[in-house]
Design an enzyme around this catalytic site. Structure first.
Site, PDB file in Angstrom:
ATOM      1  N   SER A  49       0.813  -1.226   0.000  1.00 24.97           N
ATOM      2  CA  SER A  49       0.000   0.000   0.000  1.00 24.97           C
ATOM      3  C   SER A  49       0.842   1.269   0.000  1.00 24.97           C
ATOM      4  CB  SER A  49      -0.905   0.032   1.238  1.00 24.97           C
ATOM      5  OG  SER A  49      -1.702  -1.111   1.285  1.00 24.97           O
ATOM      6  N   GLY A  61      -1.510   6.863  -2.132  1.00 22.37           N
ATOM      7  CA  GLY A  61      -2.443   7.012  -3.244  1.00 22.37           C
ATOM      8  C   GLY A  61      -3.002   5.697  -3.757  1.00 22.37           C
ATOM      9  N   SER A  93      -7.100   0.351  -2.030  1.00 23.36           N
ATOM     10  CA  SER A  93      -7.924  -0.656  -2.732  1.00 23.36           C
ATOM     11  C   SER A  93      -7.424  -0.839  -4.162  1.00 23.36           C
ATOM     12  CB  SER A  93      -9.389  -0.203  -2.756  1.00 23.36           C
ATOM     13  OG  SER A  93      -9.878  -0.071  -1.443  1.00 23.36           O
ATOM     14  N   ILE A 100       2.451  -0.138   6.885  1.00 17.25           N
ATOM     15  CA  ILE A 100       3.102  -1.447   6.804  1.00 17.25           C
ATOM     16  C   ILE A 100       3.199  -2.134   8.175  1.00 17.25           C
ATOM     17  CG2 ILE A 100       5.131  -2.699   5.954  1.00 17.25           C
ATOM     18  CD1 ILE A 100       3.215  -1.161   3.839  1.00 17.25           C
ATOM     19  N   TYR A 107       2.462  -8.308  -9.643  1.00 15.48           N
ATOM     20  CA  TYR A 107       1.018  -8.229  -9.422  1.00 15.48           C
ATOM     21  C   TYR A 107       0.447  -9.617  -9.110  1.00 15.48           C
ATOM     22  CZ  TYR A 107       0.312 -10.125 -14.118  1.00 15.48           C
ATOM     23  OH  TYR A 107       0.326 -10.941 -15.217  1.00 15.48           O
ATOM     24  N   GLU A 156      -4.587 -15.639  -0.083  1.00 13.15           N
ATOM     25  CA  GLU A 156      -4.356 -16.574   1.019  1.00 13.15           C
ATOM     26  C   GLU A 156      -4.324 -15.831   2.351  1.00 13.15           C
ATOM     27  OE1 GLU A 156      -0.869 -18.475  -0.527  1.00 13.15           O
ATOM     28  OE2 GLU A 156      -2.084 -19.863  -1.700  1.00 13.15           O
ATOM     29  N   GLU A 203      -6.031  -5.910   4.057  1.00  9.42           N
ATOM     30  CA  GLU A 203      -6.008  -7.024   3.082  1.00  9.42           C
ATOM     31  C   GLU A 203      -7.288  -7.032   2.230  1.00  9.42           C
ATOM     32  OE1 GLU A 203      -4.108 -10.646   3.972  1.00  9.42           O
ATOM     33  OE2 GLU A 203      -3.015  -9.803   5.668  1.00  9.42           O
ATOM     34  N   SER A 251     -14.057  -4.591   3.055  1.00  9.56           N
ATOM     35  CA  SER A 251     -15.246  -5.438   2.863  1.00  9.56           C
ATOM     36  C   SER A 251     -15.869  -5.196   1.486  1.00  9.56           C
ATOM     37  CB  SER A 251     -16.267  -5.162   3.974  1.00  9.56           C
ATOM     38  OG  SER A 251     -15.755  -5.661   5.184  1.00  9.56           O
ATOM     39  N   ASN A 252     -15.878  -3.943   1.046  1.00  6.63           N
ATOM     40  CA  ASN A 252     -16.437  -3.691  -0.295  1.00  6.63           C
ATOM     41  C   ASN A 252     -15.661  -4.443  -1.371  1.00  6.63           C
ATOM     42  OD1 ASN A 252     -18.498  -2.066   0.495  1.00  6.63           O
ATOM     43  ND2 ASN A 252     -17.647  -0.137  -0.270  1.00  6.63           N
TER      44      ASN A 252
HETATM   45  C1  LIG Z   1      -3.627  -1.229  10.665  1.00  8.66           C
HETATM   46  C2  LIG Z   1      -3.361  -1.394   9.218  1.00  8.66           C
HETATM   47  C3  LIG Z   1      -2.407  -2.308   8.801  1.00  8.66           C
HETATM   48  C4  LIG Z   1      -2.112  -2.451   7.433  1.00  8.66           C
HETATM   49  N1  LIG Z   1      -1.106  -3.294   7.031  1.00  8.66           N
HETATM   50  C5  LIG Z   1      -0.723  -3.302   5.734  1.00  8.66           C
HETATM   51  C6  LIG Z   1       0.453  -4.023   5.330  1.00  8.66           C
HETATM   52  O1  LIG Z   1       1.103  -4.711   6.119  1.00  8.66           O
HETATM   53  N2  LIG Z   1       0.844  -3.934   4.024  1.00  8.66           N
HETATM   54  C7  LIG Z   1       0.155  -3.212   3.112  1.00  8.66           C
HETATM   55  O2  LIG Z   1       0.581  -3.181   1.956  1.00  8.66           O
HETATM   56  N3  LIG Z   1      -0.952  -2.520   3.453  1.00  8.66           N
HETATM   57  C8  LIG Z   1      -1.401  -2.534   4.750  1.00  8.66           C
HETATM   58  N4  LIG Z   1      -2.520  -1.819   5.133  1.00  8.66           N
HETATM   59  C9  LIG Z   1      -3.254  -1.056   4.125  1.00  8.66           C
HETATM   60  C10 LIG Z   1      -4.641  -1.617   3.857  1.00  8.66           C
HETATM   61  O3  LIG Z   1      -4.545  -2.809   3.115  1.00  8.66           O
HETATM   62  C11 LIG Z   1      -5.450  -0.513   3.157  1.00  8.66           C
HETATM   63  O4  LIG Z   1      -5.729   0.481   4.135  1.00  8.66           O
HETATM   64  C12 LIG Z   1      -6.728  -1.053   2.561  1.00  8.66           C
HETATM   65  O5  LIG Z   1      -6.454  -1.881   1.467  1.00  8.66           O
HETATM   66  C13 LIG Z   1      -7.665   0.077   2.115  1.00  8.66           C
HETATM   67  O6  LIG Z   1      -7.000   1.033   1.352  1.00  8.66           O
HETATM   68  P1  LIG Z   1      -7.180   2.585   1.695  1.00  8.66           P
HETATM   69  O7  LIG Z   1      -6.892   2.754   3.154  1.00  8.66           O
HETATM   70  O8  LIG Z   1      -6.363   3.367   0.751  1.00  8.66           O
HETATM   71  O9  LIG Z   1      -8.719   2.871   1.467  1.00  8.66           O
HETATM   72  P2  LIG Z   1      -9.391   3.252   0.061  1.00  8.66           P
HETATM   73  O10 LIG Z   1      -8.975   2.295  -0.987  1.00  8.66           O
HETATM   74  O11 LIG Z   1      -9.182   4.692  -0.179  1.00  8.66           O
HETATM   75  O12 LIG Z   1     -10.914   2.991   0.386  1.00  8.66           O
HETATM   76  C14 LIG Z   1     -11.766   3.942   1.026  1.00  8.66           C
HETATM   77  C15 LIG Z   1     -13.193   3.398   0.992  1.00  8.66           C
HETATM   78  O13 LIG Z   1     -13.615   3.317  -0.379  1.00  8.66           O
HETATM   79  C16 LIG Z   1     -14.097   2.002  -0.637  1.00  8.66           C
HETATM   80  N5  LIG Z   1     -13.784   1.635  -2.024  1.00  8.66           N
HETATM   81  C17 LIG Z   1     -12.627   1.811  -2.697  1.00  8.66           C
HETATM   82  N6  LIG Z   1     -12.720   1.352  -3.937  1.00  8.66           N
HETATM   83  C18 LIG Z   1     -13.980   0.837  -4.062  1.00  8.66           C
HETATM   84  C19 LIG Z   1     -14.695   0.205  -5.096  1.00  8.66           C
HETATM   85  N7  LIG Z   1     -14.134  -0.040  -6.287  1.00  8.66           N
HETATM   86  N8  LIG Z   1     -15.985  -0.176  -4.868  1.00  8.66           N
HETATM   87  C20 LIG Z   1     -16.570   0.065  -3.679  1.00  8.66           C
HETATM   88  N9  LIG Z   1     -15.937   0.644  -2.643  1.00  8.66           N
HETATM   89  C21 LIG Z   1     -14.653   1.031  -2.831  1.00  8.66           C
HETATM   90  C22 LIG Z   1     -13.370   1.108   0.356  1.00  8.66           C
HETATM   91  O14 LIG Z   1     -14.088  -0.104   0.582  1.00  8.66           O
HETATM   92  C23 LIG Z   1     -13.317   2.009   1.581  1.00  8.66           C
HETATM   93  O15 LIG Z   1     -14.516   1.877   2.300  1.00  8.66           O
HETATM   94  C24 LIG Z   1      -2.842  -1.699   6.490  1.00  8.66           C
HETATM   95  C25 LIG Z   1      -3.825  -0.793   6.915  1.00  8.66           C
HETATM   96  C26 LIG Z   1      -4.079  -0.632   8.252  1.00  8.66           C
HETATM   97  C27 LIG Z   1      -5.117   0.375   8.682  1.00  8.66           C
END
Ligand SMILES: Cc1cc2nc3c(=O)[nH]c(=O)nc-3n(C[C@H](O)[C@H](O)[C@H](O)COP(=O)(O)OP(=O)(O)OC[C@H]3O[C@@H](n4cnc5c(N)ncnc54)[C@H](O)[C@@H]3O)c2cc1C
Length: 388
Positions: free
Chosen positions: A135, A138, A141, A166, A241, A250, A372, A375-376
Site C-alpha cells: 500500500s 495514493g 484498494s 506497513i 502483481y 491466502e 487485506e 469489505s467492499n
Molecule cells: C492497521 C493497518 C495495517 C495495514 N497493514 C498493511 C500491510 O502490512 N501492508 C500493506 O501493503 N498494506 C497494509 N494496510 C493497508 C490496507 O490494506 C489498506 O488500508 C486497505 O487496502 C484500504 O485502502 P485505503 O486505506 O487506501 O482505502 P481506500 O482504498 O481509499 O478505500 C476507502 C473506501 O472506499 C471504498 N472503495 C474503494 N474502492 C472501491 C470500489 N471499487 N468499490 C466500492 N468501494 C470502494 C473502500 O471499501 C473504503 O470503504 C494496512 C492498513 C491498516 C489500517
C-alpha cells in the site's frame, strides 16, 4: 460413492492429531505468555522483543518453512490455527504471526527460487520478522496504482518512493516491497523485491497511532535511492502483481482466522461475566434475553469457523478458494465486530473501561473490515464470481 471418498470426508472442525497438538501448544502459550501482557502492550503500543523471541521458539514464526530450512514444516491450516488461538487472546499478536506466515513466508515459498529460499527462509524461521509492503498513500484498494519506482541500474535496481500502513514495520528485518520497473506498463510493471533492514536508502518512517491492534506496529517506509541487487527480485520482473494477488488471496484467510479468534475471545468473556454478575437477584446469564444473545453469537462464530476452516483446507488441498477466502474474511470480521460489541453491552459499565478486556477487542475488531482488502472489495470479488 467409493469407500476411499467416504474415508477422506472429514468434518471440517475435526482436527488431525498433529493439528490438535499444535493448536493446544499455541493455546497454552497464548494463555501463559500473552494474556498477562495484553493491557500493557495495548497501552504502550508495542510488542516486547522478548515475546517475539518466544514466538520464534514456539515455532509459529516459520510454520510452513520446510524443516530443512529451519522451519516447522507445517501446512497453511496450522498457520490459521495459530493466528486464531493467538487472536483469541490478542489480535495484535495474531496479525504479527499472520503477516509473517501467510504473506511473507508464503510469498517466498511460492515465488522464490531455490537460492532465494535458501538465503531468506532460515532467517525468517529463526528470528527475523517479515513485513509486506504494497500500500501507498495514493494506492489502497487500487493497489496496482502504486508509484514506488524501481529503476534498473547495472546488476540491480534503485528504489524510490513511500509505502504506507506497513504491519510489522518497526520489528521487521525483511521487507517484501512492491514497486514498478515501468510505470507506463501499468500493473505489468509491478515487481516484488526483498529488502533488508539496514539497506542504505531504506528508512522506517512514522508509526501510526491507531484505534485498535495498537501493539502491532503500522509504519511508513521511505525509499530514497535504495539499491537492491538483482538477486533480491522475488519472482519474475513485471509479475509482482501475480505475487500480490495470490498471496493476498491466502492472507485473507489468515485475517478471517484473526477475526474468528477475536470473536471467540469476546464470547468467552461475555459468558464468564454474565454467569458471575448478579442483577434482580439472579446471574445475568439466567435471563432468557441474554441467553438468546449469547446463543446467537455462538451460532455466528460456528458459521465463521466453518467458512475459515473450509477456505484454509481448500487451499491446502490445492483447490480453488478465491470466493471462499473473500467470504470467510468479510463474514468473520463482521461476526467479530458484532460479538465484541455484544460483549461490551453485556459487561455493562465494565465493558466500557480498560480494567476489562472487551473494550479493546471491540476496538481491535474494526480492522478486519479494512486491511487485506476492504469489505467492499471482498463483496466485489464474491459478486464477480457469482455473476460470471
Ligand atoms: C492497521 C493497518 C495495517 C495495514 N497493514 C498493511 C500491510 O502490512 N501492508 C500493506 O501493503 N498494506 C497494509 N494496510 C493497508 C490496507 O490494506 C489498506 O488500508 C486497505 O487496502 C484500504 O485502502 P485505503 O486505506 O487506501 O482505502 P481506500 O482504498 O481509499 O478505500 C476507502 C473506501 O472506499 C471504498 N472503495 C474503494 N474502492 C472501491 C470500489 N471499487 N468499490 C466500492 N468501494 C470502494 C473502500 O471499501 C473504503 O470503504 C494496512 C492498513 C491498516 C489500517
Amino acid at each position: 460413492m467409493s469407500q476411499q471418498l467416504i474415508e477422506h470426508a472429514q468434518p471440517l472442525t475435526v482436527l488431525a492429531e498433529d493439528e490438535t497438538m499444535f493448536r493446544d501448544s499455541v493455546r497454552e502459550f497464548a494463555e501463559a505468555q500473552v494474556r498477562p501482557l495484553v493491557r500493557q502492550m495495548d497501552e504502550e503500543a508495542k510488542i516486547p522483543r522478548a515475546l517475539i523471541d518466544r514466538l520464534f521458539e514456539l515455532g509459529v514464526m516459520g510454520i510452513e518453512i520446510p524443516e530443512a530450512h529451519g522451519g516447522a514444516g507445517g501446512r497453511f491450516f496450522h498457520a490459521v490455527l495459530a493466528v486464531e488461538e493467538l487472536s483469541r487472546i490478542d489480535p495484535s499478536i495474531g496479525v504479527l504471526v499472520d503477516v509473517q506466515n501467510t504473506l511473507v513466508i508464503n510469498a517466498l515459498l511460492r515465488f522464490g527460487t531455490e537460492e532465494t529460499r535458501r538465503r531468506w527462509l532460515p532467517a525468517l524461521a529463526s528470528g527475523s520478522v517479515g513485513a509486506y509492503a504494497l500500500s501507498e498513500a495514493g494506492s489502497g484498494s487500487d493497489a496496482f496504482a502504486l508509484t514506488t519506482r524501481a529503476q534498473e541500474d547495472g546488476d540491480g535496481f534503485v528504489l524510490n518512493g513511500r509505502k504506507l500502513w506497513i504491519t510489522n514495520g518497526n520489528e521487521a528485518n525483511i521487507f517484501i516491497v512492491f514497486a514498478t520497473v515501468n510505470p507506463d506498463a501499468g500493473y505489468r510493471g509491478i515487481t516484488a523485491f526483498i529488502v533488508e533492514r539496514g539497506t542504505a536508502g531504506l528508512s522506517v518512517g512514522k508509526k501510526e497511532d491507531k484505534l485498535g491492534i495498537r501493539a502491532s506496529s503500522t509504519c511508513e517506509l521511505v525509499f530514497e535511492d535504495c539499491r537492491v541487487p538483482r538477486a533480491n527480485v522475488l519472482g519474475e520482473i513485471g509479475k509482482g502483481y501475480k505475487t500480490a494477488i495470490e498471496t493476498l488471496n491466502e492472507g485473507r484467510i489468515g485475517i478471517g482466522a484473526q477475526m474468528l479468534g477475536l470473536a471467540r475471545g469476546a464470547l468467552e468473556h461475555s459468558i464468564a461475566y454474565t454467569k458471575e454478575r448478579k442483577q434482580f437477584g439472579r446471574a445475568v446469564a439466567e435471563f432468557q434475553g441474554v441467553q438468546f444473545q449469547l446463543a446467537r453469537a455462538a451460532m455466528e462464530i460456528e458459521a465463521a469457523r466453518l467458512s475459515v476452516y473450509n477456505a484454509a483446507r481448500l487451499r491446502d488441498a490445492g483447490r480453488p478458494f478465491l470466493t471462499e477466502a473473500a467470504i470467510c474474511k468479510i463474514f468473520a470480521s463482521e461476526v467479530a465486530e458484532r460479538t465484541a460489541s455484544l460483549a461490551v453491552n453485556l459487561l455493562g459499565g465494565n465493558g466500557f473501561v480498560k480494567d476489562y478486556p472487551v473494550e479493546k477487542l471491540y476496538r481491535d475488531a474494526k480492522i478486519g473490515q479494512i486491511y487485506e482488502g476492504t469489505s467492499n472489495l471482498q463483496l466485489q470479488t464474491i459478486a464477480k464470481q457469482i455473476l460470471s
